[in-house]
Motif scaffolding. Structure first.
Motif, PDB file in Angstrom:
ATOM      1  N   ARG A  47       0.842  -1.207   0.000  1.00  0.00           N
ATOM      2  CA  ARG A  47       0.000   0.000   0.000  1.00  0.00           C
ATOM      3  C   ARG A  47       0.875   1.255   0.000  1.00  0.00           C
ATOM      4  NH1 ARG A  47      -3.104  -1.993   5.301  1.00  0.00           N
ATOM      5  NH2 ARG A  47      -0.896  -1.961   5.885  1.00  0.00           N
ATOM      6  N   TYR A  48       0.856   1.963  -1.127  1.00  0.00           N
ATOM      7  CA  TYR A  48       1.660   3.174  -1.302  1.00  0.00           C
ATOM      8  C   TYR A  48       0.778   4.415  -1.254  1.00  0.00           C
ATOM      9  CZ  TYR A  48       5.796   0.558  -2.829  1.00  0.00           C
ATOM     10  OH  TYR A  48       6.894  -0.272  -2.876  1.00  0.00           O
ATOM     11  N   GLY A  49       1.267   5.436  -0.563  1.00  0.00           N
ATOM     12  CA  GLY A  49       0.609   6.726  -0.569  1.00  0.00           C
ATOM     13  C   GLY A  49       1.562   7.796  -1.071  1.00  0.00           C
ATOM     14  N   PHE A  50       1.089   8.662  -1.955  1.00  0.00           N
ATOM     15  CA  PHE A  50       1.867   9.799  -2.445  1.00  0.00           C
ATOM     16  C   PHE A  50       1.227  11.076  -1.917  1.00  0.00           C
ATOM     17  CE2 PHE A  50       3.657   6.698  -5.167  1.00  0.00           C
ATOM     18  CZ  PHE A  50       4.801   7.228  -5.743  1.00  0.00           C
ATOM     19  N   LEU A  51       2.019  11.859  -1.198  1.00  0.00           N
ATOM     20  CA  LEU A  51       1.553  13.148  -0.700  1.00  0.00           C
ATOM     21  C   LEU A  51       1.494  14.145  -1.862  1.00  0.00           C
ATOM     22  CD1 LEU A  51       1.036  13.876   2.361  1.00  0.00           C
ATOM     23  CD2 LEU A  51       3.171  15.175   2.237  1.00  0.00           C
ATOM     24  N   LEU A  52       0.430  14.948  -1.908  1.00  0.00           N
ATOM     25  CA  LEU A  52       0.276  15.961  -2.964  1.00  0.00           C
ATOM     26  C   LEU A  52       0.101  17.344  -2.346  1.00  0.00           C
ATOM     27  CD1 LEU A  52      -2.178  14.096  -5.380  1.00  0.00           C
ATOM     28  CD2 LEU A  52       0.328  14.199  -5.530  1.00  0.00           C
ATOM     29  N   PRO A  53       1.163  17.890  -1.740  1.00  0.00           N
ATOM     30  CA  PRO A  53       1.062  19.260  -1.228  1.00  0.00           C
ATOM     31  C   PRO A  53       1.042  20.241  -2.395  1.00  0.00           C
ATOM     32  CG  PRO A  53       3.314  18.502  -1.075  1.00  0.00           C
ATOM     33  CD  PRO A  53       2.509  17.332  -1.561  1.00  0.00           C
ATOM     34  N   LEU A  79      -2.635   2.040  -4.490  1.00  0.00           N
ATOM     35  CA  LEU A  79      -2.180   3.427  -4.553  1.00  0.00           C
ATOM     36  C   LEU A  79      -3.189   4.371  -3.925  1.00  0.00           C
ATOM     37  CD1 LEU A  79      -0.268   5.678  -5.651  1.00  0.00           C
ATOM     38  CD2 LEU A  79      -1.579   5.570  -7.793  1.00  0.00           C
ATOM     39  N   ALA A  80      -2.675   5.293  -3.100  1.00  0.00           N
ATOM     40  CA  ALA A  80      -3.481   6.395  -2.574  1.00  0.00           C
ATOM     41  C   ALA A  80      -2.768   7.700  -2.892  1.00  0.00           C
ATOM     42  CB  ALA A  80      -3.666   6.258  -1.060  1.00  0.00           C
ATOM     43  N   LEU A  81      -3.499   8.643  -3.478  1.00  0.00           N
ATOM     44  CA  LEU A  81      -2.987   9.983  -3.755  1.00  0.00           C
ATOM     45  C   LEU A  81      -3.619  10.924  -2.740  1.00  0.00           C
ATOM     46  CD1 LEU A  81      -3.296   9.920  -7.651  1.00  0.00           C
ATOM     47  CD2 LEU A  81      -1.233   9.546  -6.285  1.00  0.00           C
ATOM     48  N   LEU A  82      -2.798  11.487  -1.856  1.00  0.00           N
ATOM     49  CA  LEU A  82      -3.297  12.151  -0.658  1.00  0.00           C
ATOM     50  C   LEU A  82      -3.155  13.665  -0.714  1.00  0.00           C
ATOM     51  CD1 LEU A  82      -1.422   9.521   1.305  1.00  0.00           C
ATOM     52  CD2 LEU A  82      -3.797   9.946   1.889  1.00  0.00           C
ATOM     53  N   SER A  83      -4.220  14.357  -0.363  1.00  0.00           N
ATOM     54  CA  SER A  83      -4.188  15.811  -0.300  1.00  0.00           C
ATOM     55  C   SER A  83      -5.135  16.288   0.800  1.00  0.00           C
ATOM     56  CB  SER A  83      -4.573  16.412  -1.650  1.00  0.00           C
ATOM     57  OG  SER A  83      -4.300  17.796  -1.682  1.00  0.00           O
ATOM     58  N   LEU A 124       4.910   5.825   2.506  1.00  0.00           N
ATOM     59  CA  LEU A 124       4.486   7.182   2.165  1.00  0.00           C
ATOM     60  C   LEU A 124       5.613   7.847   1.393  1.00  0.00           C
ATOM     61  CD1 LEU A 124       2.457   9.550   2.392  1.00  0.00           C
ATOM     62  CD2 LEU A 124       3.695  10.263   4.458  1.00  0.00           C
ATOM     63  N   VAL A 125       5.280   8.412   0.224  1.00  0.00           N
ATOM     64  CA  VAL A 125       6.248   9.105  -0.618  1.00  0.00           C
ATOM     65  C   VAL A 125       5.953  10.601  -0.550  1.00  0.00           C
ATOM     66  CG1 VAL A 125       7.229   9.321  -2.931  1.00  0.00           C
ATOM     67  CG2 VAL A 125       6.362   7.095  -2.148  1.00  0.00           C
ATOM     68  N   TYR A 153       7.952   2.090   5.450  1.00  0.00           N
ATOM     69  CA  TYR A 153       9.001   2.927   4.877  1.00  0.00           C
ATOM     70  C   TYR A 153       8.466   4.328   4.598  1.00  0.00           C
ATOM     71  CZ  TYR A 153      11.134  -1.615   4.100  1.00  0.00           C
ATOM     72  OH  TYR A 153      11.638  -2.869   4.294  1.00  0.00           O
ATOM     73  N   LEU A 154       9.341   5.303   4.794  1.00  0.00           N
ATOM     74  CA  LEU A 154       9.096   6.678   4.374  1.00  0.00           C
ATOM     75  C   LEU A 154      10.099   7.006   3.278  1.00  0.00           C
ATOM     76  CD1 LEU A 154       7.648   9.480   5.027  1.00  0.00           C
ATOM     77  CD2 LEU A 154       9.768  10.023   6.238  1.00  0.00           C
ATOM     78  N   ILE A 155       9.607   7.537   2.160  1.00  0.00           N
ATOM     79  CA  ILE A 155      10.466   7.906   1.040  1.00  0.00           C
ATOM     80  C   ILE A 155      10.274   9.385   0.754  1.00  0.00           C
ATOM     81  CG2 ILE A 155      10.869   7.626  -1.441  1.00  0.00           C
ATOM     82  CD1 ILE A 155      10.015   4.705  -1.156  1.00  0.00           C
TER      83      ILE A 155
END
Length: 265
Positions: A47-53, A79-83, A124-125, A153-155
């Motif tokens: 389970r991957y999450g990408f932060l979208l600031p 995949l989760a795209l997070l904002s 979390l990326v 993991y944190l990337i």
């Protein structure tokens, strides 16, 4: 003379030309229990999450995402795209000073989750770009601090290390960032052991990359280490996108010297 079924013949040819593609087709046909998702090691992230600031760098997100999408064709990933909200997340800078020519050349991405949704994640990326210099990162920092303890993991990619540093989650860890923004970003984490030269740095469950495209080499190394048959998968994906992988984490292609960053750690 015995004739092989067409599918078996294709598999036989692929096994010589491209063992990864052969295994993928083999699994698609349901030929073996070994093709189940449990075929990866127990620690392989799913389970991957990408932060979208706001004002994130496009390639910081879509470089690693392209590579991980290639991986997702070999094993099950989510995949989760997070904002902050489900509104389109924009790459447009907050400060007009960062858009001196009043351009409208800023794509948007549709998030799948908000920080409040708090979906379960293994990785979390955190991308960088102008986002790292955003004076209003409160919700992002709060979310990173909340989710970090339960991540595998944190990337961080590029100046995304600055966002993570502001959240305090890089304290005591070895990490790197974009050499062109070295002084600005490293000042955000006085308790971080900043490393140069480095293309990427692995420190336990914290992985950080140097500038932008270095995030792609980090992603390939991550696949090599964390997934069964990872080296073959990485080489297969890299070949498909015609990317020459840098496999030495210390090889920053001279950017440290170019930007007068003193070798350290």
């Amino acid at each position: 003379m015995m004739l092989l079924p067409v599918a078996s013949s294709v598999l036989l040819v692929l096994s010589f030309i491209n063992p990864v593609a052969a295994e993928t087709m083999h699994c698609a046909r349901g030929a073996s229990n070994s093709c189940d998702n449990t075929n990866t090691t127990s620690s392989s992230p799913v389970r991957y999450g990408f932060l979208l600031p706001r004002a994130f760098s496009v390639l910081d997100v879509f470089g690693p995402l392209e590579i991980l999408q290639g991986l997702s064709r070999q094993t099950h990933l989510e995949l989760a795209l997070l904002s902050r909200t489900l509104d389109p997340a924009t790459t447009e800078p907050v400060s007009p000073a960062m858009n001196r020519f009043n351009s409208s050349f800023f794509p948007t991405v549709m998030p799948t989750h908000t920080y409040a949704d708090n979906p379960p994640l293994d990785v979390l990326v955190i991308p960088g770009g102008a986002a790292a210099r955003n004076p209003d990162l409160g919700p992002e920092i709060e979310y990173i601090q909340k989710v970090f303890p339960r991540l595998q993991y944190l990337i961080t990619i590029c100046t995304g290390a600055g966002i993570a540093a502001q959240a305090g989650v890089l304290d005591g860890h070895r990490a790197t960032t974009n050499k062109a923004a070295w002084k600005t970003i490293t000042a955000m984490g006085p308790n971080v052991k900043w490393v140069s030269p480095a293309r990427w740095v692995e420190d336990g469950r914290v992985w950080t990359s140097s500038g932008v495209t270095a995030g792609m080499d980090l992603a390939f190394e991550f696949i090599r280490q964390k997934y069964d048959n990872g080296t073959a998968i990485a080489e297969f994906v890299a070949g498909g996108i015609e990317h020459v992988m840098i496999t030495d984490w210390r090889d920053d292609e001279g950017f440290g010297a170019k930007f007068n960053v003193t070798p350290q750690n």
